[in-house]
Design a protein around this motif. Structure first.
Motif, PDB file in Angstrom:
ATOM      1  N   SER A 318       0.834  -1.207   0.000  1.00 49.18           N
ATOM      2  CA  SER A 318       0.000   0.000   0.000  1.00 49.18           C
ATOM      3  C   SER A 318       0.865   1.253   0.000  1.00 49.18           C
ATOM      4  CB  SER A 318      -0.924  -0.003   1.227  1.00 49.18           C
ATOM      5  OG  SER A 318      -1.771  -1.128   1.230  1.00 49.18           O
ATOM      6  N   LEU A 319       1.914   1.267   0.820  1.00 54.83           N
ATOM      7  CA  LEU A 319       2.807   2.418   0.863  1.00 54.83           C
ATOM      8  C   LEU A 319       3.549   2.592  -0.464  1.00 54.83           C
ATOM      9  CD1 LEU A 319       4.223   1.929   4.470  1.00 54.83           C
ATOM     10  CD2 LEU A 319       2.776   3.816   3.693  1.00 54.83           C
ATOM     11  N   ASN A 320       3.910   1.460  -1.082  1.00 54.35           N
ATOM     12  CA  ASN A 320       4.624   1.499  -2.352  1.00 54.35           C
ATOM     13  C   ASN A 320       3.758   2.111  -3.455  1.00 54.35           C
ATOM     14  OD1 ASN A 320       6.158   1.016  -4.641  1.00 54.35           O
ATOM     15  ND2 ASN A 320       6.640  -1.089  -4.115  1.00 54.35           N
ATOM     16  N   VAL A 321       2.560   1.540  -3.648  1.00 57.94           N
ATOM     17  CA  VAL A 321       1.679   2.065  -4.699  1.00 57.94           C
ATOM     18  C   VAL A 321       1.210   3.466  -4.349  1.00 57.94           C
ATOM     19  CG1 VAL A 321      -0.452   1.074  -3.747  1.00 57.94           C
ATOM     20  CG2 VAL A 321      -0.294   1.530  -6.190  1.00 57.94           C
ATOM     21  N   GLY A 322       1.016   3.737  -3.057  1.00 53.06           N
ATOM     22  CA  GLY A 322       0.584   5.065  -2.637  1.00 53.06           C
ATOM     23  C   GLY A 322       1.587   6.147  -2.986  1.00 53.06           C
ATOM     24  N   GLN A 323       2.875   5.838  -2.805  1.00 54.22           N
ATOM     25  CA  GLN A 323       3.899   6.836  -3.123  1.00 54.22           C
ATOM     26  C   GLN A 323       3.971   7.091  -4.616  1.00 54.22           C
ATOM     27  OE1 GLN A 323       5.615   8.580  -0.650  1.00 54.22           O
ATOM     28  NE2 GLN A 323       5.978   9.848  -2.460  1.00 54.22           N
ATOM     29  N   LYS A 324       3.784   6.049  -5.435  1.00 49.33           N
ATOM     30  CA  LYS A 324       3.791   6.229  -6.883  1.00 49.33           C
ATOM     31  C   LYS A 324       2.608   7.083  -7.327  1.00 49.33           C
ATOM     32  CE  LYS A 324       6.377   2.065  -8.172  1.00 49.33           C
ATOM     33  NZ  LYS A 324       7.083   1.980  -6.887  1.00 49.33           N
ATOM     34  N   VAL A 325       1.436   6.827  -6.738  1.00 53.85           N
ATOM     35  CA  VAL A 325       0.254   7.631  -7.065  1.00 53.85           C
ATOM     36  C   VAL A 325       0.459   9.076  -6.629  1.00 53.85           C
ATOM     37  CG1 VAL A 325      -2.173   8.004  -6.468  1.00 53.85           C
ATOM     38  CG2 VAL A 325      -1.378   5.704  -7.070  1.00 53.85           C
ATOM     39  N   LEU A 326       0.990   9.270  -5.422  1.00 54.94           N
ATOM     40  CA  LEU A 326       1.190  10.625  -4.894  1.00 54.94           C
ATOM     41  C   LEU A 326       2.176  11.403  -5.764  1.00 54.94           C
ATOM     42  CD1 LEU A 326       0.442  12.496  -2.488  1.00 54.94           C
ATOM     43  CD2 LEU A 326       2.528  11.689  -1.374  1.00 54.94           C
ATOM     44  N   SER A 327       3.270  10.755  -6.168  1.00 49.60           N
ATOM     45  CA  SER A 327       4.263  11.431  -7.013  1.00 49.60           C
ATOM     46  C   SER A 327       3.646  11.860  -8.336  1.00 49.60           C
ATOM     47  CB  SER A 327       5.451  10.499  -7.264  1.00 49.60           C
ATOM     48  OG  SER A 327       6.109  10.180  -6.056  1.00 49.60           O
ATOM     49  N   ASN A 328       2.831  10.993  -8.918  1.00 50.23           N
ATOM     50  CA  ASN A 328       2.160  11.351 -10.169  1.00 50.23           C
ATOM     51  C   ASN A 328       1.191  12.498  -9.986  1.00 50.23           C
ATOM     52  OD1 ASN A 328       3.481   9.500 -11.751  1.00 50.23           O
ATOM     53  ND2 ASN A 328       1.635   8.536 -12.517  1.00 50.23           N
ATOM     54  N   MET A 329       0.428  12.470  -8.895  1.00 50.48           N
ATOM     55  CA  MET A 329      -0.544  13.537  -8.654  1.00 50.48           C
ATOM     56  C   MET A 329       0.150  14.883  -8.461  1.00 50.48           C
ATOM     57  SD  MET A 329      -3.338  11.650  -6.163  1.00 50.48           S
ATOM     58  CE  MET A 329      -4.496  13.011  -6.233  1.00 50.48           C
ATOM     59  N   GLY A 330       1.344  14.854  -7.889  1.00 50.13           N
ATOM     60  CA  GLY A 330       2.078  16.091  -7.663  1.00 50.13           C
ATOM     61  C   GLY A 330       2.458  16.811  -8.932  1.00 50.13           C
ATOM     62  N   ARG A 331       2.376  16.127 -10.071  1.00 50.37           N
ATOM     63  CA  ARG A 331       2.708  16.758 -11.352  1.00 50.37           C
ATOM     64  C   ARG A 331       1.556  17.574 -11.925  1.00 50.37           C
ATOM     65  NH1 ARG A 331       5.358  11.159 -13.573  1.00 50.37           N
ATOM     66  NH2 ARG A 331       7.391  11.380 -12.560  1.00 50.37           N
ATOM     67  N   ILE A 332       0.339  17.321 -11.405  1.00 50.81           N
ATOM     68  CA  ILE A 332      -0.806  18.034 -11.986  1.00 50.81           C
ATOM     69  C   ILE A 332      -1.609  18.825 -10.950  1.00 50.81           C
ATOM     70  CG2 ILE A 332      -1.015  16.432 -13.919  1.00 50.81           C
ATOM     71  CD1 ILE A 332      -3.594  16.148 -11.267  1.00 50.81           C
ATOM     72  N   THR A 333      -1.296  18.663  -9.665  1.00 53.95           N
ATOM     73  CA  THR A 333      -2.029  19.400  -8.634  1.00 53.95           C
ATOM     74  C   THR A 333      -1.132  19.559  -7.412  1.00 53.95           C
ATOM     75  OG1 THR A 333      -4.157  19.530  -7.450  1.00 53.95           O
ATOM     76  CG2 THR A 333      -3.065  17.396  -7.479  1.00 53.95           C
ATOM     77  N   PRO A 334      -1.287  20.624  -6.627  1.00 55.37           N
ATOM     78  CA  PRO A 334      -0.474  20.773  -5.417  1.00 55.37           C
ATOM     79  C   PRO A 334      -0.732  19.627  -4.436  1.00 55.37           C
ATOM     80  CG  PRO A 334      -1.577  22.834  -5.973  1.00 55.37           C
ATOM     81  CD  PRO A 334      -2.168  21.782  -6.854  1.00 55.37           C
ATOM     82  N   LEU A 335       0.285  19.292  -3.654  1.00 51.88           N
ATOM     83  CA  LEU A 335       0.155  18.232  -2.659  1.00 51.88           C
ATOM     84  C   LEU A 335       0.045  18.843  -1.268  1.00 51.88           C
ATOM     85  CD1 LEU A 335       2.800  15.619  -3.903  1.00 51.88           C
ATOM     86  CD2 LEU A 335       0.331  15.681  -4.356  1.00 51.88           C
ATOM     87  N   HIS A 336      -0.804  18.230  -0.445  1.00 52.99           N
ATOM     88  CA  HIS A 336      -0.925  18.672   0.941  1.00 52.99           C
ATOM     89  C   HIS A 336       0.269  18.186   1.751  1.00 52.99           C
ATOM     90  CE1 HIS A 336      -3.045  20.233   4.399  1.00 52.99           C
ATOM     91  NE2 HIS A 336      -2.915  19.091   5.032  1.00 52.99           N
TER      92      HIS A 336
END
Length: 469
Positions: A318-336
Protein backbone atom coordinates in the motif's frame (compact mmCIF):
# COMPACT_ATOMS: atom_id res chain seq x y z
CA UNK A 1 -55.67 32.79 43.71
CA UNK A 2 -57.95 31.88 40.85
CA UNK A 3 -55.48 33.37 38.35
CA UNK A 4 -52.71 31.30 39.95
CA UNK A 5 -54.78 28.11 39.63
CA UNK A 6 -55.57 28.90 36.01
CA UNK A 7 -51.88 29.50 35.32
CA UNK A 8 -50.85 26.25 36.98
CA UNK A 9 -53.54 24.40 35.01
CA UNK A 10 -52.20 25.78 31.75
CA UNK A 11 -48.62 24.89 32.74
CA UNK A 12 -49.60 21.32 33.63
CA UNK A 13 -51.52 21.02 30.36
CA UNK A 14 -48.48 22.23 28.44
CA UNK A 15 -46.20 19.78 30.24
CA UNK A 16 -48.64 16.94 29.59
CA UNK A 17 -48.79 17.88 25.94
CA UNK A 18 -44.97 17.88 25.74
CA UNK A 19 -44.84 14.42 27.31
CA UNK A 20 -47.53 13.11 24.98
CA UNK A 21 -46.33 14.93 21.84
CA UNK A 22 -45.40 12.45 19.16
CA UNK A 23 -42.25 12.70 17.09
CA UNK A 24 -42.79 14.05 13.60
CA UNK A 25 -41.79 12.26 10.41
CA UNK A 26 -40.44 15.34 8.67
CA UNK A 27 -39.15 13.86 5.41
CA UNK A 28 -38.63 10.57 3.60
CA UNK A 29 -35.66 9.79 1.37
CA UNK A 30 -35.10 6.81 -0.91
CA UNK A 31 -32.07 5.30 -2.66
CA UNK A 32 -31.75 2.30 -4.94
CA UNK A 33 -28.56 0.20 -4.86
CA UNK A 34 -27.81 -2.77 -7.15
CA UNK A 35 -29.19 -5.32 -4.68
CA UNK A 36 -31.26 -3.34 -2.19
CA UNK A 37 -33.46 -0.32 -1.63
CA UNK A 38 -33.08 2.01 1.34
CA UNK A 39 -35.80 4.21 2.85
CA UNK A 40 -34.83 6.81 5.45
CA UNK A 41 -37.46 8.54 7.58
CA UNK A 42 -36.15 11.76 9.16
CA UNK A 43 -37.65 12.25 12.62
CA UNK A 44 -37.91 15.06 15.13
CA UNK A 45 -37.21 12.66 18.00
CA UNK A 46 -36.70 8.99 18.94
CA UNK A 47 -39.41 6.42 18.21
CA UNK A 48 -40.17 2.73 18.71
CA UNK A 49 -41.13 0.67 15.69
CA UNK A 50 -42.17 -2.79 14.61
CA UNK A 51 -41.95 -4.27 11.11
CA UNK A 52 -43.57 -7.34 9.55
CA UNK A 53 -44.37 -8.73 6.09
CA UNK A 54 -47.61 -9.82 4.44
CA UNK A 55 -48.04 -11.88 1.27
CA UNK A 56 -50.63 -12.23 -1.49
CA UNK A 57 -50.04 -9.43 -2.32
CA UNK A 58 -46.54 -8.70 -1.03
CA UNK A 59 -46.46 -5.93 1.55
CA UNK A 60 -44.33 -4.63 4.38
CA UNK A 61 -46.01 -3.00 7.36
CA UNK A 62 -44.15 -0.61 9.65
CA UNK A 63 -45.84 0.43 12.88
CA UNK A 64 -44.20 3.47 14.45
CA UNK A 65 -45.13 4.28 18.04
CA UNK A 66 -45.03 7.90 19.07
CA UNK A 67 -44.98 9.38 15.59
CA UNK A 68 -47.09 11.54 13.29
CA UNK A 69 -46.59 11.96 9.54
CA UNK A 70 -45.80 15.55 8.56
CA UNK A 71 -44.61 15.04 4.98
CA UNK A 72 -46.25 13.85 1.75
CA UNK A 73 -45.23 10.43 0.46
CA UNK A 74 -46.33 10.86 -3.15
CA UNK A 75 -43.17 12.71 -4.19
CA UNK A 76 -40.93 9.65 -3.80
CA UNK A 77 -39.49 8.32 -7.08
CA UNK A 78 -40.27 4.61 -6.84
CA UNK A 79 -39.09 3.63 -10.31
CA UNK A 80 -36.53 0.81 -10.46
CA UNK A 81 -37.45 -0.26 -6.91
CA UNK A 82 -39.63 -3.13 -5.68
CA UNK A 83 -41.96 -0.58 -4.04
CA UNK A 84 -45.06 0.14 -6.08
CA UNK A 85 -46.67 2.49 -3.55
CA UNK A 86 -46.25 3.82 -0.02
CA UNK A 87 -49.37 4.34 2.13
CA UNK A 88 -49.89 5.69 5.63
CA UNK A 89 -52.59 5.75 8.31
CA UNK A 90 -52.66 7.50 11.68
CA UNK A 91 -54.17 4.68 13.75
CA UNK A 92 -54.16 6.83 16.90
CA UNK A 93 -52.85 10.37 17.51
CA UNK A 94 -49.50 8.81 18.43
CA UNK A 95 -49.38 5.57 16.40
CA UNK A 96 -48.46 5.71 12.72
CA UNK A 97 -48.75 2.79 10.29
CA UNK A 98 -46.81 2.77 7.02
CA UNK A 99 -47.49 0.17 4.33
CA UNK A 100 -45.11 -0.59 1.45
CA UNK A 101 -46.81 -2.29 -1.49
CA UNK A 102 -44.30 -4.45 -3.33
CA UNK A 103 -43.94 -5.90 -6.81
CA UNK A 104 -41.90 -8.83 -5.47
CA UNK A 105 -40.76 -10.39 -2.22
CA UNK A 106 -37.83 -8.76 -0.42
CA UNK A 107 -36.03 -9.26 2.87
CA UNK A 108 -36.55 -6.22 5.14
CA UNK A 109 -34.16 -4.98 7.80
CA UNK A 110 -34.78 -1.94 9.97
CA UNK A 111 -32.94 0.08 12.60
CA UNK A 112 -32.93 3.55 14.12
CA UNK A 113 -30.02 5.98 14.15
CA UNK A 114 -29.31 8.73 16.68
CA UNK A 115 -28.44 12.27 15.53
CA UNK A 116 -25.10 12.57 13.76
CA UNK A 117 -23.53 15.53 11.99
CA UNK A 118 -26.19 17.14 9.76
CA UNK A 119 -28.84 14.50 10.51
CA UNK A 120 -31.28 14.10 13.39
CA UNK A 121 -33.07 10.94 14.50
CA UNK A 122 -33.75 8.49 11.66
CA UNK A 123 -35.61 5.27 11.00
CA UNK A 124 -33.90 3.26 8.27
CA UNK A 125 -35.64 0.49 6.29
CA UNK A 126 -33.46 -1.65 4.01
CA UNK A 127 -35.18 -3.93 1.48
CA UNK A 128 -32.82 -6.61 0.16
CA UNK A 129 -33.62 -8.27 -3.14
CA UNK A 130 -34.01 -12.04 -3.19
CA UNK A 131 -30.56 -13.63 -3.13
CA UNK A 132 -28.86 -10.54 -1.64
CA UNK A 133 -27.17 -10.85 1.73
CA UNK A 134 -28.39 -8.32 4.30
CA UNK A 135 -25.54 -6.55 6.09
CA UNK A 136 -25.63 -7.00 9.85
CA UNK A 137 -25.89 -3.52 11.31
CA UNK A 138 -24.21 -2.49 14.54
CA UNK A 139 -25.91 -0.09 16.93
CA UNK A 140 -24.29 3.33 16.52
CA UNK A 141 -22.93 3.20 20.07
CA UNK A 142 -20.86 0.14 19.18
CA UNK A 143 -19.35 1.35 15.92
CA UNK A 144 -16.42 3.10 17.53
CA UNK A 145 -15.53 0.04 19.60
CA UNK A 146 -15.88 -2.49 16.79
CA UNK A 147 -13.02 -5.03 16.61
CA UNK A 148 -10.02 -3.80 14.69
CA UNK A 149 -9.68 -7.09 12.76
CA UNK A 150 -12.42 -6.92 10.13
CA UNK A 151 -12.00 -10.14 8.22
CA UNK A 152 -10.55 -13.60 8.31
CA UNK A 153 -7.03 -13.95 6.89
CA UNK A 154 -8.21 -16.79 4.69
CA UNK A 155 -8.74 -15.78 1.06
CA UNK A 156 -11.81 -16.92 -0.85
CA UNK A 157 -11.56 -18.90 -4.06
CA UNK A 158 -11.76 -15.75 -6.16
CA UNK A 159 -8.42 -14.58 -4.80
CA UNK A 160 -6.49 -17.82 -5.38
CA UNK A 161 -3.77 -17.28 -7.99
CA UNK A 162 -4.76 -18.89 -11.31
CA UNK A 163 -2.58 -21.50 -13.04
CA UNK A 164 0.67 -20.17 -14.59
CA UNK A 165 -0.73 -20.68 -18.09
CA UNK A 166 -3.52 -18.16 -17.52
CA UNK A 167 -3.12 -14.46 -18.17
CA UNK A 168 -5.81 -12.83 -16.08
CA UNK A 169 -6.29 -9.11 -15.67
CA UNK A 170 -5.03 -7.15 -12.69
CA UNK A 171 -8.21 -6.17 -10.82
CA UNK A 172 -8.40 -2.67 -9.34
CA UNK A 173 -11.50 -1.90 -7.26
CA UNK A 174 -12.33 1.81 -7.11
CA UNK A 175 -14.37 3.06 -4.18
CA UNK A 176 -16.12 6.41 -4.57
CA UNK A 177 -16.54 7.60 -0.99
CA UNK A 178 -19.86 8.29 0.72
CA UNK A 179 -23.12 8.21 -1.30
CA UNK A 180 -26.87 8.21 -0.75
CA UNK A 181 -27.88 9.85 2.52
CA UNK A 182 -24.19 10.48 3.29
CA UNK A 183 -23.07 13.37 1.02
CA UNK A 184 -19.59 13.51 2.52
CA UNK A 185 -17.99 16.93 2.74
CA UNK A 186 -19.95 19.87 1.38
CA UNK A 187 -18.05 22.68 -0.31
CA UNK A 188 -18.94 26.19 -1.45
CA UNK A 189 -22.26 26.57 -3.24
CA UNK A 190 -23.36 23.16 -1.95
CA UNK A 191 -21.05 20.97 -4.04
CA UNK A 192 -21.07 17.49 -2.51
CA UNK A 193 -18.09 15.19 -2.13
CA UNK A 194 -20.09 12.08 -3.08
CA UNK A 195 -20.88 13.51 -6.53
CA UNK A 196 -17.35 14.69 -7.34
CA UNK A 197 -15.60 11.47 -6.31
CA UNK A 198 -18.03 9.26 -8.24
CA UNK A 199 -17.25 11.24 -11.40
CA UNK A 200 -13.50 10.82 -10.80
CA UNK A 201 -13.91 7.09 -10.06
CA UNK A 202 -15.89 6.56 -13.28
CA UNK A 203 -13.24 8.38 -15.33
CA UNK A 204 -10.47 6.38 -13.67
CA UNK A 205 -12.36 3.17 -14.41
CA UNK A 206 -12.66 4.17 -18.07
CA UNK A 207 -8.94 4.86 -18.35
CA UNK A 208 -7.88 1.65 -16.59
CA UNK A 209 -10.24 -0.52 -18.66
CA UNK A 210 -8.78 0.94 -21.85
CA UNK A 211 -5.45 -0.68 -21.02
CA UNK A 212 -4.86 -4.34 -21.77
CA UNK A 213 -4.11 -6.44 -18.71
CA UNK A 214 -6.17 -4.32 -16.29
CA UNK A 215 -9.79 -4.37 -15.17
CA UNK A 216 -11.37 -1.74 -12.93
CA UNK A 217 -14.53 -2.30 -10.90
CA UNK A 218 -16.58 0.19 -8.83
CA UNK A 219 -17.91 -0.49 -5.34
CA UNK A 220 -20.83 1.83 -6.06
CA UNK A 221 -22.11 2.80 -9.49
CA UNK A 222 -24.69 5.36 -8.39
CA UNK A 223 -25.87 7.56 -5.56
CA UNK A 224 -26.45 5.13 -2.71
CA UNK A 225 -24.81 4.37 0.62
CA UNK A 226 -22.54 1.38 1.29
CA UNK A 227 -21.23 0.71 4.83
CA UNK A 228 -17.46 0.99 5.09
CA UNK A 229 -16.86 -2.67 5.90
CA UNK A 230 -19.13 -3.71 3.04
CA UNK A 231 -16.91 -1.81 0.61
CA UNK A 232 -13.92 -4.02 1.37
CA UNK A 233 -16.17 -7.07 1.19
CA UNK A 234 -17.19 -6.02 -2.32
CA UNK A 235 -13.53 -5.63 -3.27
CA UNK A 236 -12.74 -9.10 -2.00
CA UNK A 237 -15.66 -10.67 -3.89
CA UNK A 238 -14.44 -9.00 -7.08
CA UNK A 239 -10.97 -10.50 -6.56
CA UNK A 240 -9.23 -7.15 -6.06
CA UNK A 241 -5.47 -6.88 -6.38
CA UNK A 242 -5.71 -3.26 -5.23
CA UNK A 243 -8.40 -1.21 -3.46
CA UNK A 244 -8.48 2.56 -4.07
CA UNK A 245 -10.90 4.72 -2.07
CA UNK A 246 -11.41 8.17 -3.59
CA UNK A 247 -12.36 11.22 -1.54
CA UNK A 248 -12.37 15.03 -1.60
CA UNK A 249 -12.59 15.99 2.04
CA UNK A 250 -13.06 19.21 3.97
CA UNK A 251 -10.79 20.80 6.54
CA UNK A 252 -11.57 23.07 9.49
CA UNK A 253 -9.83 25.91 7.61
CA UNK A 254 -10.95 26.76 4.07
CA UNK A 255 -7.38 27.74 3.23
CA UNK A 256 -6.19 24.11 3.45
CA UNK A 257 -5.37 22.76 -0.02
CA UNK A 258 -3.63 19.95 -1.85
CA UNK A 259 -4.00 16.26 -2.62
CA UNK A 260 -2.97 13.47 -0.24
CA UNK A 261 -2.64 9.71 -0.25
CA UNK A 262 -3.19 7.58 2.84
CA UNK A 263 -2.36 4.02 3.78
CA UNK A 264 -3.38 2.20 6.94
CA UNK A 265 -1.43 2.75 10.14
CA UNK A 266 -1.50 0.13 12.86
CA UNK A 267 -0.44 2.69 15.42
CA UNK A 268 -2.91 5.43 14.63
CA UNK A 269 -2.56 8.60 12.65
CA UNK A 270 0.88 10.04 11.80
CA UNK A 271 -0.24 13.66 11.76
CA UNK A 272 -3.05 15.78 13.13
CA UNK A 273 -4.53 16.18 9.65
CA UNK A 274 -4.49 12.42 9.11
CA UNK A 275 -6.15 11.87 12.49
CA UNK A 276 -8.86 14.46 11.81
CA UNK A 277 -9.62 13.02 8.38
CA UNK A 278 -9.69 9.45 9.68
CA UNK A 279 -12.21 10.40 12.35
CA UNK A 280 -14.31 12.22 9.76
CA UNK A 281 -14.40 9.26 7.37
CA UNK A 282 -15.06 6.66 10.07
CA UNK A 283 -18.00 8.71 11.35
CA UNK A 284 -19.80 8.19 8.06
CA UNK A 285 -20.91 4.77 9.29
CA UNK A 286 -22.84 6.56 12.04
CA UNK A 287 -24.68 8.32 9.23
CA UNK A 288 -25.63 5.23 7.29
CA UNK A 289 -25.15 2.37 9.76
CA UNK A 290 -22.13 0.06 9.98
CA UNK A 291 -21.66 -3.45 8.66
CA UNK A 292 -21.04 -6.23 11.15
CA UNK A 293 -17.76 -7.94 11.84
CA UNK A 294 -17.46 -11.69 11.60
CA UNK A 295 -14.44 -13.89 12.20
CA UNK A 296 -14.01 -17.55 11.31
CA UNK A 297 -13.76 -20.02 14.18
CA UNK A 298 -9.98 -20.11 14.29
CA UNK A 299 -7.47 -20.17 17.11
CA UNK A 300 -7.17 -16.52 18.10
CA UNK A 301 -3.38 -16.57 18.39
CA UNK A 302 -2.91 -18.27 15.02
CA UNK A 303 -5.38 -15.93 13.37
CA UNK A 304 -3.54 -12.99 14.89
CA UNK A 305 -0.16 -14.15 13.60
CA UNK A 306 -1.53 -14.77 10.10
CA UNK A 307 -3.24 -11.41 10.08
CA UNK A 308 -0.07 -9.66 11.21
CA UNK A 309 1.94 -11.28 8.43
CA UNK A 310 -0.69 -10.57 5.80
CA UNK A 311 -1.25 -7.02 7.03
CA UNK A 312 2.49 -6.27 7.05
CA UNK A 313 2.83 -7.34 3.41
CA UNK A 314 -0.36 -5.52 2.44
CA UNK A 315 0.71 -2.30 4.17
CA UNK A 316 4.13 -2.44 2.49
CA UNK A 317 2.49 -2.73 -0.94
CA UNK A 318 0.00 0.00 0.00
CA UNK A 319 2.81 2.42 0.86
CA UNK A 320 4.62 1.50 -2.35
CA UNK A 321 1.68 2.06 -4.70
CA UNK A 322 0.58 5.06 -2.64
CA UNK A 323 3.90 6.84 -3.12
CA UNK A 324 3.79 6.23 -6.88
CA UNK A 325 0.25 7.63 -7.07
CA UNK A 326 1.19 10.63 -4.89
CA UNK A 327 4.26 11.43 -7.01
CA UNK A 328 2.16 11.35 -10.17
CA UNK A 329 -0.54 13.54 -8.65
CA UNK A 330 2.08 16.09 -7.66
CA UNK A 331 2.71 16.76 -11.35
CA UNK A 332 -0.81 18.03 -11.99
CA UNK A 333 -2.03 19.40 -8.63
CA UNK A 334 -0.47 20.77 -5.42
CA UNK A 335 0.16 18.23 -2.66
CA UNK A 336 -0.93 18.67 0.94
CA UNK A 337 1.91 16.41 2.10
CA UNK A 338 4.90 15.13 0.13
CA UNK A 339 4.73 11.59 1.50
CA UNK A 340 2.07 8.97 2.00
CA UNK A 341 0.32 9.56 5.31
CA UNK A 342 -0.94 6.74 7.52
CA UNK A 343 -4.16 6.77 9.53
CA UNK A 344 -6.78 4.41 10.92
CA UNK A 345 -9.28 4.61 8.07
CA UNK A 346 -11.75 1.78 8.55
CA UNK A 347 -12.15 1.33 4.80
CA UNK A 348 -8.43 0.44 4.49
CA UNK A 349 -8.46 -2.34 7.08
CA UNK A 350 -8.21 -5.28 4.72
CA UNK A 351 -5.29 -7.57 5.59
CA UNK A 352 -5.15 -9.30 2.20
CA UNK A 353 -5.65 -6.42 -0.28
CA UNK A 354 -3.24 -3.49 -0.69
CA UNK A 355 -5.41 -0.44 -0.06
CA UNK A 356 -4.96 3.30 -0.37
CA UNK A 357 -7.22 6.29 0.20
CA UNK A 358 -6.73 9.18 -2.24
CA UNK A 359 -7.79 12.66 -1.16
CA UNK A 360 -8.05 14.45 -4.51
CA UNK A 361 -8.16 17.85 -2.83
CA UNK A 362 -10.03 19.84 -0.19
CA UNK A 363 -13.56 20.53 -1.35
CA UNK A 364 -13.76 23.11 1.45
CA UNK A 365 -11.22 25.23 -0.42
CA UNK A 366 -13.12 27.47 -2.88
CA UNK A 367 -10.44 27.23 -5.57
CA UNK A 368 -10.05 23.48 -5.34
CA UNK A 369 -13.82 23.00 -5.21
CA UNK A 370 -14.14 24.72 -8.60
CA UNK A 371 -11.36 22.60 -10.14
CA UNK A 372 -12.71 19.34 -8.74
CA UNK A 373 -15.97 19.89 -10.60
CA UNK A 374 -14.37 20.36 -14.02
CA UNK A 375 -14.08 17.47 -16.44
CA UNK A 376 -10.52 18.39 -17.45
CA UNK A 377 -9.24 18.31 -13.87
CA UNK A 378 -11.10 15.08 -13.14
CA UNK A 379 -9.48 13.49 -16.20
CA UNK A 380 -6.05 14.74 -15.15
CA UNK A 381 -6.48 13.42 -11.62
CA UNK A 382 -7.63 10.06 -12.95
CA UNK A 383 -4.71 9.93 -15.36
CA UNK A 384 -2.19 10.63 -12.59
CA UNK A 385 -3.70 7.96 -10.32
CA UNK A 386 -3.79 5.54 -13.23
CA UNK A 387 -0.12 6.18 -13.97
CA UNK A 388 0.90 5.38 -10.40
CA UNK A 389 -1.16 2.18 -10.37
CA UNK A 390 0.31 1.09 -13.71
CA UNK A 391 3.87 1.75 -12.54
CA UNK A 392 3.34 -0.30 -9.37
CA UNK A 393 1.89 -3.34 -11.13
CA UNK A 394 4.48 -3.29 -13.90
CA UNK A 395 7.14 -3.55 -11.21
CA UNK A 396 5.22 -6.06 -9.07
CA UNK A 397 2.67 -7.92 -11.23
CA UNK A 398 0.58 -10.53 -9.37
CA UNK A 399 1.36 -14.13 -10.38
CA UNK A 400 -0.77 -15.48 -13.23
CA UNK A 401 -1.59 -12.07 -14.68
CA UNK A 402 -1.03 -10.81 -18.20
CA UNK A 403 1.46 -8.29 -16.81
CA UNK A 404 3.44 -11.07 -15.12
CA UNK A 405 3.50 -12.96 -18.44
CA UNK A 406 4.77 -9.85 -20.23
CA UNK A 407 7.55 -9.40 -17.70
CA UNK A 408 8.58 -13.04 -17.58
CA UNK A 409 8.56 -13.38 -21.37
CA UNK A 410 10.68 -10.28 -21.84
CA UNK A 411 7.95 -8.45 -23.73
CA UNK A 412 7.89 -5.50 -21.39
CA UNK A 413 10.73 -3.17 -20.54
CA UNK A 414 11.98 -3.02 -16.99
CA UNK A 415 12.91 0.60 -17.68
CA UNK A 416 10.72 3.71 -17.28
CA UNK A 417 7.02 3.54 -18.08
CA UNK A 418 6.69 7.29 -18.42
CA UNK A 419 8.36 9.71 -20.81
CA UNK A 420 9.10 13.37 -20.11
CA UNK A 421 8.87 15.34 -23.33
CA UNK A 422 12.05 17.19 -24.30
CA UNK A 423 12.31 20.31 -26.47
CA UNK A 424 11.85 19.41 -30.13
CA UNK A 425 10.25 16.00 -29.56
CA UNK A 426 7.07 15.15 -31.42
CA UNK A 427 4.42 12.55 -30.74
CA UNK A 428 5.49 10.49 -33.75
CA UNK A 429 9.14 10.50 -32.61
CA UNK A 430 8.19 9.26 -29.14
CA UNK A 431 5.84 6.64 -30.60
CA UNK A 432 8.62 5.34 -32.84
CA UNK A 433 11.07 5.20 -29.95
CA UNK A 434 8.75 3.05 -27.84
CA UNK A 435 7.47 1.00 -30.78
CA UNK A 436 3.88 2.07 -30.17
CA UNK A 437 1.13 3.20 -32.52
CA UNK A 438 0.78 7.02 -32.31
CA UNK A 439 -3.02 6.70 -32.06
CA UNK A 440 -2.67 4.37 -29.06
CA UNK A 441 -0.19 6.73 -27.42
CA UNK A 442 -2.55 9.64 -28.04
CA UNK A 443 -5.49 7.72 -26.54
CA UNK A 444 -3.50 6.54 -23.51
CA UNK A 445 -2.81 10.18 -22.63
CA UNK A 446 -6.19 11.64 -23.65
CA UNK A 447 -4.51 13.94 -26.15
CA UNK A 448 -6.82 15.87 -28.44
CA UNK A 449 -3.97 16.71 -30.86
CA UNK A 450 -0.36 15.75 -31.57
CA UNK A 451 1.06 18.96 -30.09
CA UNK A 452 3.26 18.47 -27.03
CA UNK A 453 4.94 20.76 -24.51
CA UNK A 454 8.43 20.40 -23.09
CA UNK A 455 8.21 18.86 -19.62
CA UNK A 456 4.90 17.14 -20.34
CA UNK A 457 4.73 13.59 -18.93
CA UNK A 458 3.42 10.87 -21.25
CA UNK A 459 2.27 7.45 -20.11
CA UNK A 460 3.54 4.65 -22.34
CA UNK A 461 0.95 1.83 -22.65
CA UNK A 462 2.25 -1.21 -20.76
CA UNK A 463 1.32 -3.78 -23.40
CA UNK A 464 3.44 -2.04 -26.04
CA UNK A 465 6.63 -1.44 -24.12
CA UNK A 466 9.30 -3.28 -26.02
CA UNK A 467 12.65 -4.18 -24.52
CA UNK A 468 14.96 -1.22 -25.12
CA UNK A 469 18.36 -2.76 -24.74
Amino acid sequence: MRAWLVGMGMLLATLAADVWAAAEVRSVRLWRAPDNTRLVFDLSGPVQHNIFTLSAPERIVIDVSGAQLRTPLEQLALGNTPITSLRSAQRTPEDLRLVLDLSKAVTPKSFTLAPNQQYGHRLVIDLFDEGASPVQELPPSKVASAPQVPVSPAKPATKVAPPPASRRDVVVVLDAGHGGEDPGAIGPKGVQEKTVVLAIARELQRQINAEKGFRAELTRTGDYFIPLRRRTEIARKKGADLFVSIHADAAPRSSAFGASVYALSDRGATSETARWLADSENRSDLIGGDGGVSLDDKDRMLAGVLLDLSMTASMSSSLNVGQKVLSNMGRITPLHKQRVEQAGFMVLKSPDIPSILVETGFISNPGEAVKLQTQNHQQSLARSIHGGIRHFFQQSPPPGTYLAWLRDSGKVSRGPQEHVVSVGESLSMIAERYQVNPALLRDANNLKSDSLKAGQVLNIPAATLAAQQ
